[in-house]
Design a protein around this motif. Sequence first.
Motif, short mmCIF file in Angstrom:
data_model
loop_
_atom_site.label_atom_id
_atom_site.label_comp_id
_atom_site.label_asym_id
_atom_site.label_seq_id
_atom_site.Cartn_x
_atom_site.Cartn_y
_atom_site.Cartn_z
N GLU A 51 46.72 -41.75 -2.50
CA GLU A 51 45.25 -41.60 -2.49
C GLU A 51 44.69 -42.07 -1.16
N LEU A 52 43.83 -41.24 -0.55
CA LEU A 52 43.17 -41.62 0.70
C LEU A 52 42.10 -42.67 0.37
N VAL A 53 42.29 -43.89 0.89
CA VAL A 53 41.35 -44.98 0.57
C VAL A 53 40.63 -45.51 1.81
N GLY A 54 41.03 -45.04 2.99
CA GLY A 54 40.37 -45.50 4.20
C GLY A 54 40.56 -44.52 5.34
N SER A 55 39.66 -44.58 6.33
CA SER A 55 39.78 -43.68 7.47
C SER A 55 39.18 -44.31 8.71
N ILE A 56 39.66 -43.83 9.86
CA ILE A 56 39.06 -44.18 11.15
C ILE A 56 39.42 -43.04 12.10
N ALA A 57 38.51 -42.73 13.01
CA ALA A 57 38.77 -41.64 13.94
C ALA A 57 38.33 -42.05 15.34
N LEU A 58 38.96 -41.41 16.32
CA LEU A 58 38.61 -41.63 17.72
C LEU A 58 38.24 -40.29 18.34
N VAL A 59 37.03 -40.22 18.89
CA VAL A 59 36.60 -39.06 19.66
C VAL A 59 36.72 -39.47 21.12
N LYS A 60 37.59 -38.78 21.85
CA LYS A 60 37.70 -39.07 23.28
C LYS A 60 36.63 -38.22 23.96
N PHE A 61 35.64 -38.86 24.59
CA PHE A 61 34.54 -38.10 25.17
C PHE A 61 34.50 -38.21 26.68
N ASP A 62 35.40 -38.97 27.26
CA ASP A 62 35.48 -39.14 28.70
C ASP A 62 36.92 -39.50 29.03
N GLU A 63 37.29 -39.43 30.28
CA GLU A 63 38.67 -39.70 30.66
C GLU A 63 39.15 -41.06 30.17
N LYS A 64 38.28 -42.07 30.28
CA LYS A 64 38.67 -43.44 29.94
C LYS A 64 37.83 -44.03 28.81
N ALA A 65 37.13 -43.17 28.04
CA ALA A 65 36.23 -43.70 27.00
C ALA A 65 36.34 -42.90 25.70
N GLY A 66 36.18 -43.63 24.60
CA GLY A 66 36.22 -43.00 23.29
C GLY A 66 35.19 -43.60 22.37
N ALA A 67 34.91 -42.87 21.31
CA ALA A 67 33.96 -43.33 20.30
C ALA A 67 34.68 -43.45 18.96
N ILE A 68 34.44 -44.56 18.28
CA ILE A 68 34.99 -44.72 16.93
C ILE A 68 34.07 -44.00 15.97
N ARG A 69 34.68 -43.21 15.10
CA ARG A 69 33.93 -42.48 14.08
C ARG A 69 34.63 -42.65 12.75
N LYS A 70 33.91 -42.39 11.69
CA LYS A 70 34.47 -42.26 10.34
C LYS A 70 35.29 -43.46 9.90
N MET A 71 34.77 -44.66 10.18
CA MET A 71 35.44 -45.89 9.75
C MET A 71 34.93 -46.21 8.35
N PHE A 72 35.75 -45.89 7.35
CA PHE A 72 35.35 -46.11 5.96
C PHE A 72 36.53 -46.59 5.14
N VAL A 73 36.26 -47.52 4.23
CA VAL A 73 37.28 -47.96 3.28
C VAL A 73 36.61 -47.95 1.91
N LYS A 74 37.27 -47.34 0.96
CA LYS A 74 36.77 -47.27 -0.41
C LYS A 74 36.51 -48.68 -0.93
N LYS A 75 35.36 -48.86 -1.60
CA LYS A 75 34.89 -50.16 -2.06
C LYS A 75 35.97 -51.05 -2.68
N GLU A 76 36.73 -50.51 -3.64
CA GLU A 76 37.70 -51.35 -4.35
C GLU A 76 38.93 -51.72 -3.51
N PHE A 77 39.01 -51.19 -2.28
CA PHE A 77 40.15 -51.52 -1.41
C PHE A 77 39.72 -52.31 -0.18
N ARG A 78 38.46 -52.76 -0.15
CA ARG A 78 37.96 -53.52 0.99
C ARG A 78 38.37 -54.98 0.89
N GLY A 79 38.25 -55.69 2.00
CA GLY A 79 38.44 -57.13 1.99
C GLY A 79 39.73 -57.56 2.66
#
Length: 162
Positions: free
Chosen positions: A62-90
């Motif tokens: 079961e997918l319970v968490g996610s994180i993504a990286l968008v590379k938007f520049d040669e040396k820079a990225g943005a974190i996106r879609k950082m989520f963890v299902k409630k009952e699996f946090r902590g």
Amino acid sequence: MKLQIQSLDNSHSEQAIDLILTIQQKEFNVPITIEDQPDLMQIESFYHEAGGNFWGAFIDGELVGSIALVKFDEKAGAIRKMFVKKEFRGKELNIAQILLEILISFCREKEIDDLYLGTVSVLKAAQRFYERNNFIKIKKENLPTRFPLMSADDIFYHLHIN
């Protein structure tokens, strides 16, 4: 319960949409739809092809968490879609921390020196999490020009890695 982290591709879109929209809409009442996030239906072209990645945390398939990286520049990225299902946090499973560390190691390997992210003011725990991980809160006007803004985001962070 066995935690497994793996890179996601288009075959995981449905699971990712289910995880992320449920948290955004039902848990935090963020007014965002799937139409506002076409990247979730095009994981490979949006994340992988540009030099980023999208990871998922699975427990017993079961997918319970996610994180993504968008590379938007040669040396820079943005974190996106950082989520963890409630009952699996902590601290017990530490999924968010593990996902963030995987993303940061990926950045080091790919020589991405600067990470940025936007979040929403209602996500207080997320803000504390980023601050504990040495992210510095910055003003929107201090984001790089090419930073991929999401309309809902109103709080921004930066981390210099290398």
